[in-house]
Design an enzyme around this catalytic site. Structure first.
Site, short mmCIF file in Angstrom:
data_model
loop_
_atom_site.label_atom_id
_atom_site.label_comp_id
_atom_site.label_asym_id
_atom_site.label_seq_id
_atom_site.Cartn_x
_atom_site.Cartn_y
_atom_site.Cartn_z
N GLY A 97 69.91 77.31 36.23
CA GLY A 97 68.60 77.24 35.62
C GLY A 97 68.31 78.39 34.66
O GLY A 97 67.19 78.54 34.19
N HIS A 154 54.06 81.38 28.67
CA HIS A 154 54.60 81.92 29.92
C HIS A 154 54.02 83.31 30.19
O HIS A 154 53.39 83.91 29.32
CB HIS A 154 56.13 81.99 29.87
CG HIS A 154 56.79 80.66 30.00
ND1 HIS A 154 56.94 79.79 28.93
CD2 HIS A 154 57.33 80.04 31.07
CE1 HIS A 154 57.56 78.69 29.35
NE2 HIS A 154 57.79 78.82 30.65
N LYS A 158 58.40 87.30 30.67
CA LYS A 158 59.49 86.44 30.19
C LYS A 158 60.15 87.08 28.97
O LYS A 158 59.47 87.55 28.05
CB LYS A 158 58.97 85.05 29.84
CG LYS A 158 60.08 84.06 29.53
CD LYS A 158 59.56 82.64 29.51
CE LYS A 158 60.64 81.63 29.17
NZ LYS A 158 61.75 81.64 30.14
#
Length: 265
Positions: A97, A154, A158
């Site tokens: 991921g 986000h 991030k």
């Protein structure tokens, strides 16, 4: 199924540990972090504020991967490429991921998939993968008179932009239009940019606060607009998707798979 969590002390890592420990069909058999991490040697149960489970945090990925059925990896591109190679040696499942992967990273990861079951997605949630399928279908239906813009927001920590999910949605839009995202993408606008080109797929990235993940795909036509949005309210949607992928991949033939394969899309 015996699993190891790579990047075990991160937000996703801790959430994965907690979820795995709560389930009867999975066993937490390892956790990996960098050699200089201050929590090295700590019990993984204690790491999340629980009881000892007899499994300590380590930096020895080779030793851990040799004794598990699969790894869950939400780390950094350089680490994920290394883990993919080790997963290929051990012929196990690698649920990937990690975002921010470059073309050369994918080349190495797909080579590893000749011997490992690698399930890769920029987003593991069911909702986002349905949005991806919908985006491709709508992009294929509408002409380039409809402008496509993708927005994402986000949390402040991030490190990559656009997000992996935004790029996933952009790839779906480009595929629907029969083009490549590399040719169509406009990743930022500043100053005198000139008029928007027909066929462009635009991206806008916002960062702030503790936002888990908001994504929208906008189809803007003449005097009308279609917007599809997905809001992630809890990281557990990604955790559960990743664990569903791991169980799906257990026993599958080596190959490079996507969440669309896991979900039958």
């Amino acid at each position: 199924m015996k699993l190891a969590v790579m990047g075990a002390t991160g937000r996703m890592g801790r959430a994965l540990i907690e979820e795995i420990l709560s389930r009867d069909d999975l066993e937490l058999a390892g956790g990996i972090e960098t050699p200089d991490h201050p929590d090295q040697g700590q019990d993984l149960g204690c790491l999340i504020g629980g009881d000892e489970i007899g499994v300590a945090l380590t930096s020895d990925a080779l030793e851990v991967i040799a004794r598990v059925d699969g790894i869950i990896d939400f780390t950094r591109p350089e680490a994920s490429v290394e883990f993919a190679g080790l997963a290929a040696q051990a012929r196990i499942v690698h649920v990937l991921g990690t975002t921010g992967l470059a073309a050369e990273d994918f080349t190495k990861i797909k080579a590893a998939a000749r011997h490992a079951v690698i399930i890769q997605s920029g987003n593991m949630s069911l909702g986002v993968n349905l949005l991806q399928a919908l985006t491709q279908k709508v992009a294929a239906t509408l002409s380039t008179d409809w402008d496509i813009e993708i927005t994402e927001m986000h949390h402040r920590h991030k490190v990559d932009a656009p997000s992996g999910t935004a790029l996933l949605l952009g790839e779906a839009a480009a595929k629907g239009r029969g083009t490549s995202l590399q040719e169509a993408a406009v990743r930022g606008r500043d100053g005198m940019t000139g008029e928007r080109r027909a066929g462009d797929i635009g991206f806008a990235s916002l960062r702030g606060g503790s936002v888990v993940g908001d994504h929208s795909v906008i189809f803007a036509g003449d005097r009308e607009r279609i917007t599809f949005s997905h809001v992630a309210e809890d990281r557990r949607i990604f955790v559960r998707g990743a664990l569903t992928a791991a169980l799906w991949g257990h026993g599958k033939k080596p190959g490079f798979y996507a969440m669309a394969d896991v979900l039958g899309l």
